[in-house]
Structures are given as structure tokens and as C-alpha cells.
Design a protein around this motif. Sequence first.
Motif, PDB file in Angstrom:
ATOM      1  N   UNK A 130       0.697  -1.111  -0.180  1.00  0.00           N
ATOM      2  CA  UNK A 130       0.026  -0.032   0.183  1.00  0.00           C
ATOM      3  C   UNK A 130       0.905   1.118  -0.054  1.00  0.00           C
ATOM      4  N   UNK A 131       1.852   1.123   0.808  1.00  0.00           N
ATOM      5  CA  UNK A 131       2.817   2.178   0.623  1.00  0.00           C
ATOM      6  C   UNK A 131       3.481   2.434  -0.542  1.00  0.00           C
ATOM      7  N   UNK A 132       3.881   1.330  -1.149  1.00  0.00           N
ATOM      8  CA  UNK A 132       4.772   1.506  -2.472  1.00  0.00           C
ATOM      9  C   UNK A 132       3.881   1.926  -3.261  1.00  0.00           C
ATOM     10  N   UNK A 133       2.529   1.356  -3.584  1.00  0.00           N
ATOM     11  CA  UNK A 133       1.435   2.025  -4.538  1.00  0.00           C
ATOM     12  C   UNK A 133       1.438   3.500  -4.331  1.00  0.00           C
ATOM     13  N   UNK A 141       4.524   5.023  -5.752  1.00  0.00           N
ATOM     14  CA  UNK A 141       4.686   4.991  -7.409  1.00  0.00           C
ATOM     15  C   UNK A 141       3.645   5.768  -8.031  1.00  0.00           C
ATOM     16  N   UNK A 142       2.543   6.027  -7.273  1.00  0.00           N
ATOM     17  CA  UNK A 142       1.389   6.932  -8.094  1.00  0.00           C
ATOM     18  C   UNK A 142       2.047   8.327  -8.168  1.00  0.00           C
ATOM     19  N   UNK A 143       2.647   8.699  -6.749  1.00  0.00           N
ATOM     20  CA  UNK A 143       3.146  10.105  -6.713  1.00  0.00           C
ATOM     21  C   UNK A 143       4.427  10.257  -7.649  1.00  0.00           C
ATOM     22  N   UNK A 144       5.191   9.208  -8.076  1.00  0.00           N
ATOM     23  CA  UNK A 144       6.426   9.308  -8.885  1.00  0.00           C
ATOM     24  C   UNK A 144       5.972   9.427 -10.204  1.00  0.00           C
ATOM     25  N   UNK A 202       2.811  10.778 -11.069  1.00  0.00           N
ATOM     26  CA  UNK A 202       1.926  12.097 -11.485  1.00  0.00           C
ATOM     27  C   UNK A 202       2.629  13.435 -10.947  1.00  0.00           C
ATOM     28  N   UNK A 203       3.383  13.411 -10.238  1.00  0.00           N
ATOM     29  CA  UNK A 203       4.186  14.682  -9.691  1.00  0.00           C
ATOM     30  C   UNK A 203       5.042  15.317 -11.031  1.00  0.00           C
ATOM     31  N   UNK A 204       5.820  14.439 -11.611  1.00  0.00           N
ATOM     32  CA  UNK A 204       6.414  14.829 -12.789  1.00  0.00           C
ATOM     33  C   UNK A 204       5.905  15.281 -13.795  1.00  0.00           C
ATOM     34  N   UNK A 205       4.722  14.642 -14.182  1.00  0.00           N
ATOM     35  CA  UNK A 205       3.723  14.977 -15.224  1.00  0.00           C
ATOM     36  C   UNK A 205       3.065  16.398 -15.040  1.00  0.00           C
ATOM     37  N   UNK A 206       2.790  16.595 -13.723  1.00  0.00           N
ATOM     38  CA  UNK A 206       2.024  17.778 -13.350  1.00  0.00           C
ATOM     39  C   UNK A 206       2.874  18.832 -13.412  1.00  0.00           C
ATOM     40  N   UNK A 207       4.142  18.767 -12.862  1.00  0.00           N
ATOM     41  CA  UNK A 207       5.238  19.910 -13.014  1.00  0.00           C
ATOM     42  C   UNK A 207       5.663  20.276 -14.604  1.00  0.00           C
ATOM     43  N   UNK A 208       5.806  19.211 -15.408  1.00  0.00           N
ATOM     44  CA  UNK A 208       6.050  19.386 -16.804  1.00  0.00           C
ATOM     45  C   UNK A 208       5.128  19.931 -17.457  1.00  0.00           C
ATOM     46  N   UNK A 209       3.902  19.744 -17.239  1.00  0.00           N
ATOM     47  CA  UNK A 209       2.743  20.370 -17.990  1.00  0.00           C
ATOM     48  C   UNK A 209       2.537  21.768 -17.579  1.00  0.00           C
ATOM     49  N   UNK A 210       2.972  22.219 -16.226  1.00  0.00           N
ATOM     50  CA  UNK A 210       2.633  23.749 -16.109  1.00  0.00           C
ATOM     51  C   UNK A 210       3.766  24.344 -16.562  1.00  0.00           C
TER      52      UNK A 210
END
Length: 161
Positions: free
Chosen positions: A16-19, A22-25, A27-35
Motif C-alpha cells: 500500500x505504501x509502495x503503491x 509509485x503513483x506520486x512518482x 503524477x508529480x513529474x507529469x503535473x510539473x512538466x505540464x505547467x
Amino acid sequence: MPNTNADHGLSSDELAIWASLATLLERLPTALDAQLQRDSGLTHFEHGILFALHSAPERTLRLSVLAAYASCTLSRLSRAVSRLETKGWVRREIDPSDGRFTLGILTDAGAQAVAESTPAHHALIRTLVFDTLTDAQARQLGVISRKVAEGIGPGGVWSPA
């Protein structure tokens, strides 16, 4: 954390912690790149290069040092620096103190690009990360992130001056 599942070696709690991580890893770069792409025509990686140069004495770093800060290969860094050179934001010069090294130098136009792109980028980081955590959680995140990064490989984690 007991309850290790023999099929994968991780407990239910660990999975559960890894999931979550992994989701953070993902989603976050995608959001930062998009902005950054939308607002400045930069990737998060390119912004990081510009920001590191902007923070360096005389806005200059050896490319090998910059690659270490960016946790990347010299090849990946070279491709990104080439893109930034095309925009007129970075230039390369042989290090006059040791010709075996190449310097990355932030141009005045690059400094302007950093100055213009950083406020919105930092606002997004605040919204996505710091506004979702208490101060204590944010400090814990810093400690935990540093420990995991140091466990992955050698080299310190970049810190602002």
C-alpha cells in the motif's frame, strides 16, 4: 510490517505504501512538466538546470557537477543543454582552469527565463505538496526523501545555497 506475501516479498502495508509512492512518482513529474511547458516552454528537467545555474556563483557550473545535481548522465544533460543553447539561455565554454572540463553558463536571457518561470512553478509546488501537508509532515517528507535518495546511490541530494 508483518503479513509478507510470499509471491512478491512485500507485506500488505508495504504494498500500500509502495503503491502510493509509485503513483506520486508518476503524477508529480507529469503535473510539473505540464505547467512549465504551458507557461514557459520548459520541461521540469530543463528548469532544474537553469535554476541550478542561476543559483551557482557567477551563474556557472562544470557540466559534470550539474549532471550530479540533476542526477543524470552527462549525455542526458548535454542534450538538454543543447536545447537550452538553441534558445540562447545557456552557453558552454571550456573551463579555463582545467581544459578537461566544460562549463555551463547561464546567459542573461536564461536568467530572465528563470526569473519569469520560477514563481508559477514554485506556486504549483506549494499547491501540490506543501498545502497538502502539515509543517511536521513536510519536514518528515524531506527526511524520508533524502534517506531514500541516499539509499539509491552515492552523491548528495542537491540543496539550495
